[in-house]
Design an enzyme around this catalytic site. Sequence first.
Site, PDB file in Angstrom:
ATOM      1  N   CYS A  48      -5.859  27.957 -28.224  1.00 52.09           N
ATOM      2  CA  CYS A  48      -7.217  27.587 -27.864  1.00 52.09           C
ATOM      3  C   CYS A  48      -7.203  25.845 -27.983  1.00 52.09           C
ATOM      4  O   CYS A  48      -6.234  25.270 -28.318  1.00 52.09           O
ATOM      5  CB  CYS A  48      -8.464  27.867 -28.914  1.00 52.09           C
ATOM      6  SG  CYS A  48      -8.364  27.183 -30.478  1.00 52.09           S
ATOM      7  N   CYS A  51      -6.343  24.567 -31.173  1.00 48.39           N
ATOM      8  CA  CYS A  51      -4.791  24.434 -31.443  1.00 48.39           C
ATOM      9  C   CYS A  51      -4.203  23.301 -30.935  1.00 48.39           C
ATOM     10  O   CYS A  51      -3.238  22.548 -31.558  1.00 48.39           O
ATOM     11  CB  CYS A  51      -4.178  25.731 -31.160  1.00 48.39           C
ATOM     12  SG  CYS A  51      -4.988  27.315 -31.785  1.00 48.39           S
ATOM     13  N   ASP A 448       2.205  25.928   3.519  1.00 47.32           N
ATOM     14  CA  ASP A 448       3.571  26.195   3.899  1.00 47.32           C
ATOM     15  C   ASP A 448       3.616  26.773   5.211  1.00 47.32           C
ATOM     16  O   ASP A 448       2.613  27.460   5.794  1.00 47.32           O
ATOM     17  CB  ASP A 448       4.300  26.956   2.979  1.00 47.32           C
ATOM     18  CG  ASP A 448       5.793  27.325   3.445  1.00 47.32           C
ATOM     19  OD1 ASP A 448       6.298  26.361   3.760  1.00 47.32           O
ATOM     20  OD2 ASP A 448       5.951  28.421   3.310  1.00 47.32           O
ATOM     21  N   ASP A 633       4.671  30.790   0.101  1.00 50.27           N
ATOM     22  CA  ASP A 633       5.149  32.166   0.016  1.00 50.27           C
ATOM     23  C   ASP A 633       6.682  31.996  -0.759  1.00 50.27           C
ATOM     24  O   ASP A 633       7.164  32.978  -1.456  1.00 50.27           O
ATOM     25  CB  ASP A 633       5.330  33.088   1.174  1.00 50.27           C
ATOM     26  CG  ASP A 633       6.445  32.772   1.983  1.00 50.27           C
ATOM     27  OD1 ASP A 633       6.883  31.561   2.330  1.00 50.27           O
ATOM     28  OD2 ASP A 633       7.212  33.794   2.215  1.00 50.27           O
ATOM     29  N   ASP A 637       8.693  27.350  -2.920  1.00 48.26           N
ATOM     30  CA  ASP A 637       7.200  26.882  -2.917  1.00 48.26           C
ATOM     31  C   ASP A 637       6.733  26.905  -4.564  1.00 48.26           C
ATOM     32  O   ASP A 637       5.521  26.502  -4.677  1.00 48.26           O
ATOM     33  CB  ASP A 637       6.266  27.624  -2.142  1.00 48.26           C
ATOM     34  CG  ASP A 637       6.773  27.177  -0.678  1.00 48.26           C
ATOM     35  OD1 ASP A 637       6.720  26.237  -0.253  1.00 48.26           O
ATOM     36  OD2 ASP A 637       6.570  28.377   0.006  1.00 48.26           O
TER      37      ASP A 637
END
Length: 762
Positions: A48, A51, A448, A633, A637
């Site tokens: 969290c 932390c 892309d 994709d 990338d």
Amino acid sequence: MSCCAPGVEGAGNDGVPAGPGPEELRLASRDLGDGARQSDLSVPAIHCGGCIHTIETALGRLDGVEEARVNLSTKRVRVRWRDDTQPAIVDTLNRLGYAAHLSDDGTAGKDKTLSELVRALAVAGFAAGNIMLLSVSVWSGADGATRDLFHWLSALIAMPALFFAGGIFYRSAWQALRHGRMNMDVPIALGVSLAYGLSLYETINHGQHAYFDASVSLLFFLLIGRTLDHVMRERARVAVSGLARMAPGGATVIGADGQARFLPLDEIEPGMRLRIAAGDRVPVDGHILEGRSDVDVSLVTGEGAPQPMATGDAVRAGMVNLTGSLLVEATAAARESFLAEMVRLMEAAEGGRARYRRIADRASALYSPLVHLAALATFVGWMAATGDWHRAITIAIAVLIITCPCALGLAVPIVQVVAARRLFERGVMVKDGSAMERLAEIDTVVFDKTGTLTVGRPVVADIDRIDAATAAHVAALAAHSRHPVSRALARAFDDARNKAPAFSDIVEVPGRGIKGRSAGSLYRLGRAGWACKGADAGTSEDAGDPVLARGGTILARFGMRDRLRADAGAALAALRDDGLEIELLSGDTAANAQTVAAEVGIATVRAGVLPGDKAERLARLAADGHKALMVGDGLNDAPALAAAHVSMAPATAADIGRNAADFVFLHDSLQAVPFAIAIARRADRLVRQNFGLAIAYNVIAVPIAVAGFVTPLIAAAAMSLSSLLVIANALRLRGGKAAAASFVAPSGRAPAALPSAGGKTA
């Protein structure tokens, strides 16, 4: 919302030192130059915002530490320190209760935390349901011995539930207190224990009221939110581990005596000569000493078409050797290679923190002290007013329970789950829970090209202009090669195969094409310069197109094109109508990128960019105040997908591209993009409403509880009601209109199944 999950605090058991020693840490660190080193440590206890603040503050105070950064998604700590010092990094983490280990991106085991949460949730739900059934009988008028019997049965059911399901909160609270800290589990553990203890006291003394149902129901609702939160956070760790596993385990090294031996990846050093067989992945960066081959460079450039490489050409880790054997001299160790750099890019990009999570972290920091002070003040006030300790402690317990953060904890995850289901019904998968709120904030969409705006499969343009004889020759030659372009040609002229002439002496030349003899003539199908032996290869725009040549004379040239995805133009028009800026980033040539951009109406185009360039562009947009959605994709990338404010990939993407993305759409249609944005924006409104409901609940309920009008049982019921209100509000997302961006799969088809292995890598 809650601070700590199972096993979060105190991984260093009973003060026993854990993790690597100083020398081991130094050897495993990376030399950054100028006397600086970087150490990457795995710290599973991180969970969290508290932390993060604790670790970064403590490490930042050590002499010699220049920077300490915690990655919440991957639960790792990155520390940059001076080489002339040896800061006590591991000892400091152990002292704080966070056991540290050397990072191992390649490890993947069973999620023990999730298993424990699911078991605890099942036990708490079973116990709560049974105790509520017994409570109904008491509420209905059971008295005397019957009432006591039901109370004892409830106590027996609740006790193992508290030990097993509540153990998660008790361990976290104890470890926090051991190390002099407070977390949200301390008041939860205290409220549950006091409710059970007071109920047991009432049962022993034949009292009318017991609150076993309140204590167990409280655990059940808390565990729902905690389990959802854990699942969503773990999603972010898949991308980095998946990319790291792409590296081969080692390589064949050719010694000075010519003997070949296999070495693990970590033992390969610069200057070593490596034999890379056809089909192998390049393990480290280097340059070719001998050989010629087609190489899949999609990891680097993003384009699926293999590139011819020969002596002197540079190769990078992650490329795949397709056709010929290569002798490569390593120029970098594995930890300094291109693939390792991509992992570091992704980890750095994942370090951001979402806005609602930051709000939750700040709320959690204030929650514990405020609740304890409110409960203590309530107890002291009622003792002073009445002198009745039983009544005072009952009201104080009610205050502890009624202020339980269930509604606040469910405000975000429940909306995310409902929105994820709505998206999946339309073929969009959500990979990261916090991505929903980030998607609602975007003002820029970056695409892309290959495999994203286009389908990523080359097709032959203007097939009709090719005469039957030429088509037959092409079909015959292309059938003997598995090169992507050859396969596209074979598909295009498949009808002519029954008329194909006989060929002999067929040879495939890696990086050039395929040749064979028919009727005494030599035919070549492939790159123009090779096929016609130096004859005119055509203009610069079509020099990359394959040709068929006979005796050095070009018979036909085949324009290879990639078709757009369904509804690409309409989808981008919808994005522009929403006021979003659109940009194209591609590793392809400027000519090809401009052609596609013109078809879909994109004005801003950047071509010939490498993975680092894409990630840098996304970082620049963020620095300029833009919040960008990256749609891509390919393997190359992945860093850009991780660096973007939020990211999306098609199901046809490579494994690592899908894993790095926050969203994956299963249709060919790009209408998934505006649809997902519309759902995210509506979900954002519902999250805000849920926060409002949770805050309003506390504003109303707490004063009533402090005034003594609420018993622990009513407090548990009110807490549950607030959670149900939040859930009911989130379920509104399932109905109504999503927005004009709603769409159906093209041609009425169902969503495609996610492929098990990476497809096109662009």
